[in-house]
Design a protein around this motif. Sequence first.
Motif, short mmCIF file in Angstrom:
data_model
loop_
_atom_site.label_atom_id
_atom_site.label_comp_id
_atom_site.label_asym_id
_atom_site.label_seq_id
_atom_site.Cartn_x
_atom_site.Cartn_y
_atom_site.Cartn_z
N LEU A 114 0.84 -1.19 0.00
CA LEU A 114 0.00 0.00 0.00
C LEU A 114 0.88 1.25 0.00
O LEU A 114 0.65 2.18 -0.77
N PHE A 115 1.90 1.26 0.83
CA PHE A 115 2.81 2.40 0.87
C PHE A 115 3.53 2.56 -0.47
O PHE A 115 3.70 3.68 -0.97
N ARG A 116 3.90 1.45 -1.08
CA ARG A 116 4.53 1.50 -2.41
C ARG A 116 3.55 2.11 -3.41
O ARG A 116 3.93 2.95 -4.23
N GLN A 117 2.30 1.69 -3.36
CA GLN A 117 1.26 2.20 -4.26
C GLN A 117 1.07 3.71 -4.06
O GLN A 117 0.81 4.44 -5.01
N LEU A 118 1.23 4.17 -2.83
CA LEU A 118 1.09 5.59 -2.52
C LEU A 118 2.35 6.40 -2.85
O LEU A 118 2.36 7.61 -2.70
N GLY A 119 3.39 5.71 -3.30
CA GLY A 119 4.64 6.40 -3.64
C GLY A 119 5.46 6.78 -2.42
O GLY A 119 6.26 7.71 -2.47
N LEU A 120 5.26 6.05 -1.32
CA LEU A 120 5.98 6.31 -0.08
C LEU A 120 7.03 5.23 0.15
O LEU A 120 6.87 4.10 -0.33
N PRO A 121 8.07 5.54 0.91
CA PRO A 121 9.02 4.49 1.29
C PRO A 121 8.26 3.35 1.96
O PRO A 121 7.34 3.60 2.76
N ASP A 122 8.62 2.11 1.62
CA ASP A 122 7.76 1.00 2.00
C ASP A 122 8.41 -0.10 2.82
O ASP A 122 7.84 -1.16 2.99
#
Length: 78
Positions: free
Chosen positions: A12-20
Amino acid sequence: MLDPEIHSMNSLFRQLGLPDSDEDVEGFIIRHRPIPRDLELHEASFWKKSQADFLKQALDDDAEWAEMVDELDARLRY
């Protein structure tokens, strides 16, 4: 069958463009909680517009991400 990775908090964080990484996810949650109970998750000031739109749409559409978005919401309110 969908890949179970699709439903992880890290993805989900990857999908949001955040460090994951696990550490990144936990750090984000610690830095941004608690958000007020009367504020919708997507309305929190720390999201970019595209992130907020994604979160709102996931819940509105009960999309494949909805369960993880609900979990993130709960963790940010604790």
